[in-house]
Write a protein that holds these residues in place. Structure first.
Motif, mmCIF file in Angstrom:
data_model
loop_
_atom_site.group_PDB
_atom_site.id
_atom_site.type_symbol
_atom_site.label_atom_id
_atom_site.label_comp_id
_atom_site.label_asym_id
_atom_site.label_seq_id
_atom_site.Cartn_x
_atom_site.Cartn_y
_atom_site.Cartn_z
ATOM 1 N N ASN A 8 -52.870 127.855 77.252
ATOM 2 C CA ASN A 8 -53.685 126.567 77.616
ATOM 3 C C ASN A 8 -55.156 126.730 77.537
ATOM 4 O O ASN A 8 -55.475 127.752 77.906
ATOM 5 C CB ASN A 8 -53.175 126.162 79.123
ATOM 6 N N PRO A 9 -55.683 125.732 77.048
ATOM 7 C CA PRO A 9 -57.148 125.964 76.980
ATOM 8 C C PRO A 9 -57.885 126.157 78.548
ATOM 9 O O PRO A 9 -57.276 125.520 79.477
ATOM 10 C CB PRO A 9 -57.826 124.712 76.237
ATOM 11 N N GLU A 10 -58.776 126.701 78.728
ATOM 12 C CA GLU A 10 -60.018 126.661 79.620
ATOM 13 C C GLU A 10 -60.584 125.243 79.930
ATOM 14 O O GLU A 10 -60.791 124.972 78.778
ATOM 15 C CB GLU A 10 -61.178 127.636 79.512
ATOM 16 N N ILE A 11 -60.567 124.436 80.845
ATOM 17 C CA ILE A 11 -61.044 123.239 81.135
ATOM 18 C C ILE A 11 -62.222 123.435 81.677
ATOM 19 O O ILE A 11 -62.582 123.759 82.666
ATOM 20 C CB ILE A 11 -59.977 122.166 81.560
ATOM 21 N N ILE A 12 -63.304 122.821 80.947
ATOM 22 C CA ILE A 12 -64.627 122.889 81.701
ATOM 23 C C ILE A 12 -65.209 121.258 81.923
ATOM 24 O O ILE A 12 -65.137 120.637 80.819
ATOM 25 C CB ILE A 12 -65.618 123.508 80.672
ATOM 26 N N GLU A 13 -65.190 121.134 83.090
ATOM 27 C CA GLU A 13 -65.623 119.340 83.465
ATOM 28 C C GLU A 13 -67.025 119.407 84.015
ATOM 29 O O GLU A 13 -67.305 120.520 84.630
ATOM 30 C CB GLU A 13 -64.583 119.109 84.348
ATOM 31 N N GLU A 14 -67.711 118.674 83.649
ATOM 32 C CA GLU A 14 -69.022 118.463 83.962
ATOM 33 C C GLU A 14 -69.423 116.934 84.078
ATOM 34 O O GLU A 14 -69.122 116.398 83.292
ATOM 35 C CB GLU A 14 -70.029 119.023 82.891
ATOM 36 N N LEU A 199 -61.730 123.419 76.439
ATOM 37 C CA LEU A 199 -61.786 122.059 76.429
ATOM 38 C C LEU A 199 -62.978 121.573 77.248
ATOM 39 O O LEU A 199 -63.032 121.965 78.225
ATOM 40 C CB LEU A 199 -60.441 121.456 76.701
ATOM 41 N N TYR A 200 -63.718 120.615 76.637
ATOM 42 C CA TYR A 200 -64.854 120.158 77.352
ATOM 43 C C TYR A 200 -64.757 118.641 77.903
ATOM 44 O O TYR A 200 -64.412 117.935 77.047
ATOM 45 C CB TYR A 200 -66.191 120.411 76.626
ATOM 46 N N LEU A 201 -65.082 118.334 79.031
ATOM 47 C CA LEU A 201 -64.938 117.019 79.473
ATOM 48 C C LEU A 201 -66.423 116.680 79.941
ATOM 49 O O LEU A 201 -66.685 117.414 81.152
ATOM 50 C CB LEU A 201 -63.845 116.887 80.348
ATOM 51 N N LEU A 475 -62.273 107.836 85.011
ATOM 52 C CA LEU A 475 -61.662 107.971 83.786
ATOM 53 C C LEU A 475 -60.111 107.325 83.698
ATOM 54 O O LEU A 475 -59.654 107.419 84.523
ATOM 55 C CB LEU A 475 -61.419 109.333 83.034
ATOM 56 N N GLU A 476 -60.199 106.355 82.494
ATOM 57 C CA GLU A 476 -58.919 105.708 82.280
ATOM 58 C C GLU A 476 -57.656 106.640 81.943
ATOM 59 O O GLU A 476 -56.604 106.294 81.786
ATOM 60 C CB GLU A 476 -58.943 104.497 81.234
ATOM 61 N N ARG A 477 -58.174 107.931 81.561
ATOM 62 C CA ARG A 477 -56.998 108.857 81.197
ATOM 63 C C ARG A 477 -57.432 110.055 81.921
ATOM 64 O O ARG A 477 -58.308 110.648 82.285
ATOM 65 C CB ARG A 477 -57.132 109.201 79.784
ATOM 66 N N SER A 478 -56.068 110.685 82.200
ATOM 67 C CA SER A 478 -56.133 111.904 82.960
ATOM 68 C C SER A 478 -56.720 113.372 82.021
ATOM 69 O O SER A 478 -56.536 113.065 80.737
ATOM 70 C CB SER A 478 -54.827 112.345 83.501
ATOM 71 N N THR A 479 -57.287 114.241 82.583
ATOM 72 C CA THR A 479 -57.584 115.552 81.921
ATOM 73 C C THR A 479 -56.523 115.942 80.989
ATOM 74 O O THR A 479 -56.361 116.343 79.882
ATOM 75 C CB THR A 479 -58.237 116.390 82.693
ATOM 76 N N GLU A 484 -53.347 117.204 76.092
ATOM 77 C CA GLU A 484 -52.080 116.719 75.495
ATOM 78 C C GLU A 484 -52.514 116.399 73.945
ATOM 79 O O GLU A 484 -51.862 116.735 72.987
ATOM 80 C CB GLU A 484 -51.268 115.894 76.047
ATOM 81 N N GLU A 485 -53.275 115.473 74.051
ATOM 82 C CA GLU A 485 -53.668 114.898 72.828
ATOM 83 C C GLU A 485 -54.466 115.531 71.851
ATOM 84 O O GLU A 485 -54.194 115.776 70.690
ATOM 85 C CB GLU A 485 -54.500 113.391 73.120
ATOM 86 N N ILE A 486 -55.545 116.032 72.335
ATOM 87 C CA ILE A 486 -56.443 116.996 71.489
ATOM 88 C C ILE A 486 -55.658 118.111 70.882
ATOM 89 O O ILE A 486 -56.035 118.706 69.705
ATOM 90 C CB ILE A 486 -57.903 117.261 72.481
ATOM 91 N N TYR A 487 -54.879 118.825 71.693
ATOM 92 C CA TYR A 487 -54.166 120.181 71.078
ATOM 93 C C TYR A 487 -52.962 119.623 70.409
ATOM 94 O O TYR A 487 -52.250 120.786 70.199
ATOM 95 C CB TYR A 487 -53.968 120.937 72.437
#
Ligand code: SFD
Ligand code: AMP
Length: 638
Positions: A8-14, A199-201, A475-479, A484-487
């Motif tokens: 699973n990618p590391e998720i970086i939210e900022e 993954l960057y958000l 956000l209208e979509r969850s992380t 799921e979509e990006i990968y």
């Protein structure tokens, strides 16, 4: 999974106030400018810039440039508008073009302050432009530079202004996310690192989407290993247009494209040769075909009034294409005659310098052209070089005007009220701004104008962010949904890779490379690529429409066996959306507005009575449908 480096990618939210997506000319302009306005407003805003590549060599100016094509200097910005209008066949947003014209020079002065060598007229060598130094002009609007390090210099200023801690390089943004409570507004952007499994958000109050134009949508003329070469940057894949369209932004003039005449195979630009060196082009028999055939564009029934004055870029192409189709190629740039003429009044030392300049024009900007010259034993002072119209590119900053509909300046007389909705450079989606190649109906900004437009947008974004200080993005979509979509391409690969023994051959997936071939073939054959000499018609477009829809469906089956393929997969997805917009607009506009760039053979004439208007569209991401309409053109500058 570990075998391929994918857990699973590391998720970086900022959460930031303003996100700049892209690191090219427009992004650098914004990065340079923005701090000043934050400071002036007494606010404290968090700004971030994210680029898919390394800023010092990213975007169209990666290899450098030999000229700055928009410098107003002694000219009048209103006259600049007239020039752009003529070149783009009468339909531009004159408010936007004028705004760039009146602001652009300060940016060029800054470039010089930062160390960019600008050619000066004799006697003015040490006098900066800012102090009235006279540049060497190749044309009325263009000035010559030693620009191999142009992007490096501009990026350095941007980095210094913003601070490296606020810049993330090598992160490819895949999509924008609309706000849950207000779907007419953008609230975040998601992407992935092309180096690390992250993954960057980024959540924000507003963003500047400046990922350049769309290249490799059409089958290129280059083949095999050469396919990495095109004139416009292959690494700009229509991300600006697709992400904006999917967020609901109104697009404009997406039917427009640019098909530049270029030195064949190396894609060397022609501007310096035509304008500075005053070279002539000839047909395969050594005849000046512009003299022989130039009158074809004077046919008023087909070209209206547009062929009567100075021919625009597409009409110059048209004359050349007529010659090629009549079988009188190859089209040759007579570099020896031009250089001999210039050398007439030169000392031997000056002649040597001229020869060096001929090479440097390309060494500074399109090194591959020097490779062709060296490889084919071409000495430009002795041997003419072949010229060829390239595959089509979608762009809004060079000699084209595809892009997004944006809010204009408010202080110009005669501009329709509905062309401005509060924040300069904002699209019809709240919080989504653009500049450079992103802005439609306003071409001929080039590198300097794109930078200036980024600065203009920066000021408006600061105002937007401060006006929305207390607003919180939801956000209208969850992380997890985004992960799921990006990968998805990675998952598709991991799930099915063992089904066959040949990793690239598998009924469950398509490699990004193969999908790209399919897109390019389709666009080439049905949507007026090089294969049909840029010709199409309603029936061909109907076929293209169906095939594109299927391709969009199949794009969900792209595989990614590594991060590089994941990048390729998403670039292709962006290309498909940009391609679809282009196709739909050409289908809608029942005339041939840009002969020489493309021909609707069933409406092979310019029809000012019915089509002297903008064509604007919106895309519904949920239904996959486009809504297209005419928007009146209004002449602002007489
Ligand atoms: O010779 C993501 N251009 C010329 N302009 C001039 O002023 N003079 C010239 O001499 C020009 N010529 C020329 C030009 C371009 C090229 C390629 C050649 C020759 C060979 C045009 C200008 O370069 C152009 O107008 C501007 O650069 C446009 O600026 P902008 O900011 O709209 O685009 P960009 O600079 O390409 O930057 C795009 C950035 O986006 C990044 N990016 N980042 C994150 N996520 C994603 N999904 C992304 N997708 C893209 C890119 O990395 C880049 O940083 S001549 O032909 O006339
Ligand atoms: P190019 O190198 O073709 O991108 O052109 C650089 C600049 O010169 C652009 O502003 C072009 O519009 C302009 N230009 C190129 N060729 C010609 C020409 N034959 N006549 C007038 N302007 C040109």
């Amino acid at each position: 999974m570990a075998e391929y480096g994918f857990g699973n990618p590391e998720i970086i939210e900022e959460e930031v106030d303003i996100l700049i997506i892209g690191g090219g000319m427009a992004a650098c302009g914004a990065a340079f400018e923005i701090g000043k306005w934050v400071k002036a407003s007494g606010g404290n805003l968090k700004i971030k810039l994210v680029d898919k590549a390394a800023m010092s060599r990213s975007g169209a100016v990666a290899q450098g440039l030999s000229a700055i094509n928009t410098y107003i200097g002694e000219n009048d910005p209103a006259d600049y508008v007239r020039y752009v209008r003529n070149d783009l066949m009468g339909i531009i947003r004159e408010d936007l073009v004028y705004d760039v014209g009146r602001h652009v020079d300060d940016s060029v002065h800054n470039f010089e302050d930062w160390g960019l060598p600008i050619w000066k007229a004799k006697g003015d060598e040490d006098k900066p432009l800012r102090q009235g130094g006279k540049p060497v002009r190749s044309g009325k609007w263009q000035i010559m530079i030693n620009g191999e390090s142009y992007k490096w210099i501009v990026a350095e200023a941007a980095k210094n202004a913003l601070g490296m801690e606020n810049i993330e390089e090598r992160v490819f943004i895949v999509r924008l996310i609309n706000d849950k409570n207000d779907p007419t507004r953008v609230a975040a952007a998601a992407g992935f690192s092309v180096r690390d499994h992250k993954l960057y958000l980024y959540k924000f109050k507003c963003c500047l989407l400046v990922c350049g134009g769309a290249v490799n949508v059409f089958r290129p003329r280059s083949i095999g290993e050469g396919m990495g070469r095109a004139w416009y940057p292959v690494w700009n894949a229509g991300s600006t247009y697709s992400m904006a369209a999917e967020a609901g932004a109104e697009m404009t003039m997406m039917e427009n494209r640019f098909v530049p005449a270029r030195f064949k195979d190396g894609y060397g630009p022609v501007g310096a040769w035509f304008l500075l060196f005053k070279a002539q082009v000839m047909n395969g028999f050594g005849e000046d075909y512009n003299k022989l055939r130039g009158d074809v564009i004077k046919d008023e029934k087909r070209f209206g009034k547009y062929g009567q004055g100075v021919p625009g870029t597409c009409l110059r192409n048209h004359i050349m294409l007529e010659e090629m189709i009549a079988g009188r190629g190859p089209i040759m740039m007579d570099t020896p005659a031009a250089m001999a003429k210039l050398a007439e009044k030169m000392t031997p030392k000056e002649v040597k310098h001229l020869e060096a300049e001929a090479w440097e024009d390309f060494l500074d900007m399109t090194i591959s052209q020097c490779g062709i010259w060296a490889g084919e034993n071409i000495e430009p002072e002795k041997t003419p070089s072949e010229i060829m119209p390239t595959e089509p590119y979608l762009l809004g900053s060079h000699s084209g005007c595809a892009g997004i509909w944006v809010s204009g300046p408010t202080d110009l007389p005669g501009v329709p009220k509905e062309w401005s909705w509060g924040y300069r450079s904002m699209t019809t989606v709240k919080g989504l701004f653009t500049s450079g190649d992103g802005v439609g109906a306003s071409g001929h900004k080039f590198s300097s104008g794109s930078f200036a437009e980024g600065r203009i947008a920066a000021k408006a974004m600061v105002k937007f962010a401060l006006d929305n200080k207390d607003w919180k993005p939801t956000l209208e979509r969850s992380t997890m949904d985004l992960v799921e979509e990006i990968y998805r391409p990675v998952r598709t690969f991991l799930e099915h890779k063992d089904y066959t023994t040949a990793i690239d051959v598998n009924p469950h997936y398509i490699t990004p490379k193969m999908l790209q071939y399919r897109l390019q073939k389709l666009m080439d054959e049905y949507v007026a690529g090089v294969g049909t000499f840029y010709r199409t018609n309603g029936k061909l477009l109907e076929m293209a429409e169906k095939k594109l829809e299927m391709l969009k469906e199949d794009s969900l089956k792209m595989r990614a066996k590594d991060l590089h393929e994941l990048l390729r997969a998403w670039e292709n997805y962006h290309r498909i959306i940009a391609a679809e917009a282009h196709m739909k607009h050409i289908q809608f506009r029942e005339e041939t507005r840009y002969p020489g760039f493309y021909y609707r053979m069933d409406y092979n004439f310019i029809d000012d009575e019915n089509w002297k208007c903008f064509v604007n569209s919106t895309y519904d991401r949920h239904t996959g449908k486009w809504a297209i309409k005419k928007v009146p053109y209004v002449q602002v500058i007489k």
